[in-house]
Design an enzyme around this catalytic site. Structure first.
Site, mmCIF file in Angstrom:
data_model
loop_
_atom_site.group_PDB
_atom_site.id
_atom_site.type_symbol
_atom_site.label_atom_id
_atom_site.label_comp_id
_atom_site.label_asym_id
_atom_site.label_seq_id
_atom_site.Cartn_x
_atom_site.Cartn_y
_atom_site.Cartn_z
ATOM 1 N N HIS A 110 0.835 -1.198 0.000
ATOM 2 C CA HIS A 110 0.000 0.000 0.000
ATOM 3 C C HIS A 110 0.867 1.243 0.000
ATOM 4 O O HIS A 110 1.981 1.247 0.533
ATOM 5 C CB HIS A 110 -0.960 0.030 1.199
ATOM 6 C CG HIS A 110 -0.293 -0.162 2.522
ATOM 7 N ND1 HIS A 110 0.104 -1.406 2.980
ATOM 8 C CD2 HIS A 110 0.059 0.720 3.486
ATOM 9 C CE1 HIS A 110 0.662 -1.268 4.163
ATOM 10 N NE2 HIS A 110 0.658 0.015 4.499
ATOM 11 N N HIS A 112 0.726 5.242 1.193
ATOM 12 C CA HIS A 112 0.041 6.248 2.006
ATOM 13 C C HIS A 112 0.066 7.578 1.262
ATOM 14 O O HIS A 112 1.119 7.975 0.750
ATOM 15 C CB HIS A 112 0.790 6.482 3.326
ATOM 16 C CG HIS A 112 0.886 5.293 4.227
ATOM 17 N ND1 HIS A 112 0.102 5.166 5.352
ATOM 18 C CD2 HIS A 112 1.676 4.185 4.195
ATOM 19 C CE1 HIS A 112 0.428 4.032 5.984
ATOM 20 N NE2 HIS A 112 1.376 3.428 5.300
HETATM 21 P P1 AMP Z 1 1.830 0.329 7.381
HETATM 22 O O1 AMP Z 1 2.358 0.472 8.766
HETATM 23 O O2 AMP Z 1 2.594 1.084 6.334
HETATM 24 O O3 AMP Z 1 1.665 -1.124 7.044
HETATM 25 O O4 AMP Z 1 0.416 1.017 7.377
HETATM 26 C C1 AMP Z 1 -0.768 0.355 7.668
HETATM 27 C C2 AMP Z 1 -1.797 1.425 7.781
HETATM 28 O O5 AMP Z 1 -3.055 0.798 7.742
HETATM 29 C C3 AMP Z 1 -1.762 2.227 9.070
HETATM 30 O O6 AMP Z 1 -1.649 3.610 8.766
HETATM 31 C C4 AMP Z 1 -3.068 1.894 9.766
HETATM 32 O O7 AMP Z 1 -3.615 3.011 10.425
HETATM 33 C C5 AMP Z 1 -3.922 1.461 8.596
HETATM 34 N N1 AMP Z 1 -4.983 0.494 8.893
HETATM 35 C C6 AMP Z 1 -4.925 -0.595 9.690
HETATM 36 N N2 AMP Z 1 -6.093 -1.269 9.649
HETATM 37 C C7 AMP Z 1 -6.902 -0.578 8.795
HETATM 38 C C8 AMP Z 1 -8.235 -0.756 8.330
HETATM 39 N N3 AMP Z 1 -9.001 -1.794 8.755
HETATM 40 N N4 AMP Z 1 -8.751 0.143 7.476
HETATM 41 C C9 AMP Z 1 -8.006 1.195 7.058
HETATM 42 N N5 AMP Z 1 -6.745 1.418 7.457
HETATM 43 C C10 AMP Z 1 -6.189 0.547 8.309
#
Ligand code: AMP
Length: 151
Positions: A110, A112
């Site tokens: 993903h 951001h």
């Molecule tokens: P990363 O640490 O780069 O893997 O980012 C994961 C991101 O996913 C974090 O910013 C979380 O806040 C976000 N996240 C976790 N669970 C969910 C969810 N169910 N829906 C949307 N965002 C999420």
């Protein structure tokens, strides 16, 4: 790499983003096409924090096929433009974390997209869940900016 390590690093099709892509878990979706989905981050580090994921299975940037990356970065650019307008940002930060040591917590690739403002710090990463009604309102702002792009 050992077989054991390869198994540990394999893609888990039950990760939360895979479920969101299959609409088996809730999300405030703002965009979808044949290749990608974009939705609001549940624990936004800034208002308007949006995530873009490929529909293909990939743990991170390092194991994604180049054509998947191409489609995903195209959607990231589209969403980044919309988020900048929707949240009147001074700039936009695009971030991608590959591997737990880099801070990755969800192991489906993903990007951001974070609106940034002069002199304003981000909130903590993945700490505080935003109220659903706030995320819904922010999602609508992004959708509206995306609609305006295609007019
Ligand atoms: P990363 O640490 O780069 O893997 O980012 C994961 C991101 O996913 C974090 O910013 C979380 O806040 C976000 N996240 C976790 N669970 C969910 C969810 N169910 N829906 C949307 N965002 C999420």
């Amino acid at each position: 790499m050992s077989i054991e390590k390869a198994a540990v690093m394999s893609y888990d099709p039950e990760n939360i983003f895979a479920k969101i892509i299959r609409a088996k878990a809730p999300a405030h979706r703002v965009y979808e096409d044949d290749w990608t989905v974009a939705f609001m981050d549940l624990m936004p580090q800034a208002d308007g924090h949006t995530l873009i994921v490929p529909k293909h299975e990939a743990r991170d940037l390092l194991d994604a096929e180049p054509y998947v990356l191409g489609k995903t970065i195209q959607t990231t650019q589209k969403v980044a433009r919309a988020v900048k307008v929707a949240f009147s940002a001074d700039g936009v930060m695009v971030a991608q974390l590959s591997g737990a040591a880099a801070g990755q917590t969800v192991f489906h690739l993903h990007f951001h997209v974070l609106p940034r403002y002069d002199g304003v710090d981000l909130r903590f990463h993945g700490k505080e869940v935003a109220p659903a009604e706030v995320l819904a309102e922010h999602a609508e702002r992004v959708r509206e900016a995306l609609r305006a792009q295609s007019d």
